[in-house]
Write an enzyme that holds these catalytic residues in place. Structure first.
Site, PDB file in Angstrom:
ATOM      1  N   ILE A  27      38.195  64.455  66.196  1.00  0.00           N
ATOM      2  CA  ILE A  27      37.134  63.905  67.047  1.00  0.00           C
ATOM      3  C   ILE A  27      36.792  62.479  66.628  1.00  0.00           C
ATOM      4  O   ILE A  27      36.646  61.584  67.448  1.00  0.00           O
ATOM      5  CB  ILE A  27      35.864  64.787  66.973  1.00  0.00           C
ATOM      6  CG1 ILE A  27      36.149  66.180  67.527  1.00  0.00           C
ATOM      7  CG2 ILE A  27      34.716  64.127  67.732  1.00  0.00           C
ATOM      8  CD1 ILE A  27      34.977  67.132  67.392  1.00  0.00           C
ATOM      9  N   LYS A  29      35.602  59.822  62.847  1.00  0.00           N
ATOM     10  CA  LYS A  29      35.489  59.637  61.399  1.00  0.00           C
ATOM     11  C   LYS A  29      34.033  59.459  61.037  1.00  0.00           C
ATOM     12  O   LYS A  29      33.317  58.682  61.660  1.00  0.00           O
ATOM     13  CB  LYS A  29      36.304  58.417  60.950  1.00  0.00           C
ATOM     14  CG  LYS A  29      36.298  58.188  59.439  1.00  0.00           C
ATOM     15  CD  LYS A  29      37.268  57.084  59.071  1.00  0.00           C
ATOM     16  CE  LYS A  29      37.191  56.741  57.580  1.00  0.00           C
ATOM     17  NZ  LYS A  29      37.454  57.877  56.710  1.00  0.00           N
ATOM     18  N   TYR A  32      31.913  59.922  55.158  1.00  0.00           N
ATOM     19  CA  TYR A  32      32.712  60.325  54.002  1.00  0.00           C
ATOM     20  C   TYR A  32      33.948  61.146  54.359  1.00  0.00           C
ATOM     21  O   TYR A  32      34.612  61.673  53.479  1.00  0.00           O
ATOM     22  CB  TYR A  32      31.843  61.137  53.033  1.00  0.00           C
ATOM     23  CG  TYR A  32      30.696  60.347  52.477  1.00  0.00           C
ATOM     24  CD1 TYR A  32      30.925  59.176  51.770  1.00  0.00           C
ATOM     25  CD2 TYR A  32      29.389  60.770  52.666  1.00  0.00           C
ATOM     26  CE1 TYR A  32      29.873  58.444  51.258  1.00  0.00           C
ATOM     27  CE2 TYR A  32      28.332  60.043  52.152  1.00  0.00           C
ATOM     28  CZ  TYR A  32      28.578  58.882  51.443  1.00  0.00           C
ATOM     29  OH  TYR A  32      27.540  58.159  50.934  1.00  0.00           O
ATOM     30  N   GLY A  33      34.256  61.295  55.609  1.00  0.00           N
ATOM     31  CA  GLY A  33      35.432  62.073  55.968  1.00  0.00           C
ATOM     32  C   GLY A  33      35.600  62.146  57.471  1.00  0.00           C
ATOM     33  O   GLY A  33      34.807  61.603  58.235  1.00  0.00           O
ATOM     34  N   LYS A  34      36.652  62.829  57.912  1.00  0.00           N
ATOM     35  CA  LYS A  34      36.934  62.941  59.337  1.00  0.00           C
ATOM     36  C   LYS A  34      36.213  64.140  59.949  1.00  0.00           C
ATOM     37  O   LYS A  34      35.842  65.092  59.260  1.00  0.00           O
ATOM     38  CB  LYS A  34      38.441  63.061  59.556  1.00  0.00           C
ATOM     39  CG  LYS A  34      39.195  61.764  59.265  1.00  0.00           C
ATOM     40  CD  LYS A  34      40.678  61.895  59.594  1.00  0.00           C
ATOM     41  CE  LYS A  34      41.395  60.572  59.351  1.00  0.00           C
ATOM     42  NZ  LYS A  34      42.846  60.666  59.636  1.00  0.00           N
ATOM     43  N   VAL A  35      36.038  64.056  61.272  1.00  0.00           N
ATOM     44  CA  VAL A  35      35.406  65.139  62.027  1.00  0.00           C
ATOM     45  C   VAL A  35      36.443  65.692  63.002  1.00  0.00           C
ATOM     46  O   VAL A  35      37.109  64.936  63.713  1.00  0.00           O
ATOM     47  CB  VAL A  35      34.158  64.637  62.791  1.00  0.00           C
ATOM     48  CG1 VAL A  35      33.501  65.787  63.540  1.00  0.00           C
ATOM     49  CG2 VAL A  35      33.167  63.984  61.828  1.00  0.00           C
ATOM     50  N   LYS A  50      33.017  68.826  59.793  1.00  0.00           N
ATOM     51  CA  LYS A  50      33.067  67.585  59.025  1.00  0.00           C
ATOM     52  C   LYS A  50      33.753  67.925  57.706  1.00  0.00           C
ATOM     53  O   LYS A  50      33.219  68.677  56.886  1.00  0.00           O
ATOM     54  CB  LYS A  50      31.653  67.055  58.767  1.00  0.00           C
ATOM     55  CG  LYS A  50      31.621  65.715  58.043  1.00  0.00           C
ATOM     56  CD  LYS A  50      30.219  65.363  57.566  1.00  0.00           C
ATOM     57  CE  LYS A  50      29.269  65.129  58.699  1.00  0.00           C
ATOM     58  NZ  LYS A  50      27.942  64.642  58.201  1.00  0.00           N
ATOM     59  N   ASP A 150      18.267  57.886  58.642  1.00  0.00           N
ATOM     60  CA  ASP A 150      19.449  57.223  59.209  1.00  0.00           C
ATOM     61  C   ASP A 150      19.498  57.441  60.720  1.00  0.00           C
ATOM     62  O   ASP A 150      20.549  57.728  61.296  1.00  0.00           O
ATOM     63  CB  ASP A 150      20.723  57.747  58.546  1.00  0.00           C
ATOM     64  CG  ASP A 150      21.906  56.788  58.722  1.00  0.00           C
ATOM     65  OD1 ASP A 150      21.658  55.602  59.031  1.00  0.00           O
ATOM     66  OD2 ASP A 150      23.053  57.222  58.560  1.00  0.00           O
TER      67      ASP A 150
END
Length: 650
Positions: A27, A29, A32-35, A50, A150
């Site tokens: 989907i 990024k 801290y990582g890809k989705v 995630k 955030d």
């Protein structure tokens, strides 16, 4: 490898995700990582996962997100949490899987940008609906003593059913009964509240849940304009500007309703103690327009999401968040390419010195440090002040051109015009650093920006500025054009941004230099110009000055008062300034000053000798030559004035 345990969770206790979930497609990024989109092998449902990269120092953020999702995801406006999984992989590194509700409608940022790309903009009622649902989600967090920290368009996701969900709680903070405020500077720079940024520089600064309100106000601008304010700047530069700038507004406020503008204004009150909370904003007239229309607005939102997805994927701009406790995760330019030292991860004395030295070697004499411009004197003429350069910096973004003093002038001018507020530029540095020349260049650019419709006025401002410096500048041992006074130049502009005048004030003038200079130094420039000018025009005798012997306090072995001065460009400039400004009366005044000091030198140094020199009955014969009123001159020279300051006692 991940640390096997956080402060209160043990990763080994989580199940293996491969027993339940199967990855279908990527989907996007995250921080801290890809989705990925995943399929539930048991019931066929779909979700988002995630997958966190094997980074060693993010266990606190993982734990924060896990705890908040586990406790608070039971709300319609918070993304649902389906569990955490731990996948062991010796070869590629262990992975943590956070499985969440699939929000396949994209983010509200994607929606706003997609509409703007089609030449359309989001209807205010849809914006109000998105903000209402976001406020409901934030209210749920705040009631449960949690600050998101955030909030931004990319962290407000949409479902294809028109649902609006807050996501990404990695930097969220939980408050307690004994700790109702936080003091860690964290978030994504463009959306960060001033009080959150202040925590980086002021150890005693704190903030509360109303920092989310500021971020939501910036998100409201993002929904209207497609980008947050200052998005054209480097994120670290934005951190300098947010606390200093006035509260931002929509790019064209006049295109939007008063209610929408007022909502943004309320969210972006800089003093967070005066800023409304989420509950207050839910009662705002702009938000209350959605009450009773939720189903209609949700249906309209679904149609917009469908249309956006049919057109295709909008290119996303990633804005990384920062965390002062862990350092910045943002990528910066290579050290050799940095125009703004504030973008460097390490900023200490050695780094600054190395950067400035390297840039100076490449004839790059200007360097930014946030809002500050460092200018290193090149000691030679540079072709970077031409009319072409003047035009290049008018209305341009800082990032569009190399650092330049013209950019400082343009920033001040544009801020004055845009916000209708006075602006101030401070020039400071060691003797010989180039302060005088920098002041000239600023005035030069400001007169161009001010579009003076009277050329004589423009010339007056530029030349009189130089004339004042001739009165206050002198040659010293280390600087041939050292300012021996402080100068405050105030330029006046009308409501349309046109320059209409200028006023110069001096302070701390080194008056003793008129009668005494240290070895190797000279008097103020103006005396040399006047004496040489009178000599060139054969008028020394008219003003009672000797044409055969140079006054002692103007004598210098390395300078010939006649040709050396008269052929000097500065000499011609000063006489032009006198004519243009219409202040030719200074000629006899300066001549009388030269005559008085000559007499003073001849008579001695005691104060009584000066009084004797200027007795009215003895000086009467010079009255006509100087065109001065001798009695007034006598009073000015022989009487002292004292200024006292009164203090009010409490």
């Amino acid at each position: 490898m991940f640390p096997r345990s956080g402060k209160s969770i043990v990763f080994d206790n989580f199940p293996d995700p491969t027993d339940t979930w199967e990855i279908i497609e990527t989907i996007g990024k995250g921080t801290y990582g890809k989705v990925y989109k995943v399929l539930n092998k048991i019931d066929g449902s779909k979700a988002a996962v995630k997958i966190l990269d094997p980074i060693h120092d993010i266990d606190e953020e993982i734990e924060a997100e896990y705890n908040i999702l586990k406790a608070l995801s039971d709300h319609a406006n918070v993304v649902k949490f389906y569990g955490m999984y731990y996948k062991k992989d010796i070869k590629c590194g262990d992975q943590l899987w956070l499985v969440l509700e699939l929000c396949n409608g994209g983010s509200v940022t994607d929606l706003a940008k997609g509409m703007l790309k089609r030449g359309d903009r989001m209807d205010e009622s849809i914006i109000a609906y998105i903000l209402h649902e976001s406020l409901m989600g934030l209210q749920h967090l705040h009631i449960n003593k949690t600050i998101h920290r955030d909030v931004k368009g990319n962290n407000i996701l949409l479902t294809t059913q028109g649902g609006i969900k807050l996501v990404d709680f990695g930097v969220s903070a939980q408050l307690t009964n004994t700790r109702l405020r936080r003091n860690t500077s964290v978030g994504t720079p463009f959306w960060m509240a001033p009080e959150v940024i202040a925590c980086e520089q002021q150890l005693d600064s704190t903030y509360d849940a109303r920092c989310d309100v500021w971020s939501l106000g910036i998100t409201a601008i993002e929904l209207g304009d497609g980008d947050p304010p200052l998005s054209d700047l480097h994120p670290m530069r934005a951190l300098f500007k947010i606390p200093r700038n006035p509260p931002p507004t929509l790019h064209q406020p006049e295109l939007w309703s008063d209610e929408f503008n007022d909502f943004i204004c309320k969210c972006l009150i800089k003093d967070f103690e005066l800023r409304p909370n989420v509950l207050d904003l839910l009662q705002h007239v702009f938000i209350k327009q959605t009450v009773g229309r939720e189903k209609i607005l949700q249906k309209q939102l679904i149609e917009l999401i469908d249309l956006n997805q049919q057109i295709g994927v909008i290119e996303k701009t990633r804005h990384e968040r920062i965390h002062t406790k862990k350092g910045s995760h943002m990528k910066t330019q290579d050290a050799d390419e940095v125009d703004d030292l504030a973008t460097l991860e390490v900023l200490d004395e050695n780094t600054v010195a190395d950067q400035l030295q390297n840039r100076y070697a490449r004839d790059q004499v200007y360097t930014y440090v946030g809002d500050t411009l460092i200018a290193v004197n090149p000691f030679h003429k540079m072709e970077i002040y031409t009319p072409e350069h003047t035009k290049m910096y008018i209305g341009a973004k800082h990032t569009a051109n190399p650092p330049h003093i013209f950019a400082v002038a343009d920033t001040a001018y544009q801020s004055m015009v845009s916000y209708n507020n006075d602006q101030c530029i401070v020039i400071s540095g060691e003797s010989g650093a180039g302060k005088t020349e920098s002041a000239h260049l600023l005035v030069q650019q400001l007169t161009v920006l001010g579009k003076a419709n009277n050329r004589t006025l423009q010339e007056k401002i530029l030349l009189v500025n130089s004339l004042v410096e001739a009165f206050g500048n002198a040659c010293t041992v280390i600087n041939d054009n050292s300012s021996r006074f402080g100068k405050y130049l105030e330029m006046k502009f009308n409501g349309g941004g046109t320059v209409v005048g200028a006023q110069i004030s001096e302070y701390l003038l080194e008056k003793s230099r008129v009668v005494h200079q240290a070895m190797g130094e000279r008097n103020f420039h103006i005396f040399y110009y006047i004496y040489a000018g009178l000599a060139d025009r054969k008028k020394l005798a008219h003003y009672k000055l000797s044409d055969s012997k140079t006054p002692k306090y103007l004598y210098h072995e390395n300078i010939k008062l006649g040709p050396d001065i008269v052929n000097n460009a500065s000499y011609k400039e000063q006489f032009d300034a006198v004519d243009i400004a219409g202040i030719s009366v200074i000629m006899p005044a300066l001549s009388s000053c030269i005559w008085l000091v000559m007499k003073h030198k001849a008579a001695g140094t005691c104060r009584q000798s000066v009084l004797d020199i200027v007795k009215p009955n003895e000086a009467q014969s010079t009255d006509c030559s100087w065109d001065l009123h001798v009695n007034s001159t006598y009073v000015v020279i022989t009487r002292q004035r004292y200024f006292t300051v009164s203090f009010c006692r409490p």
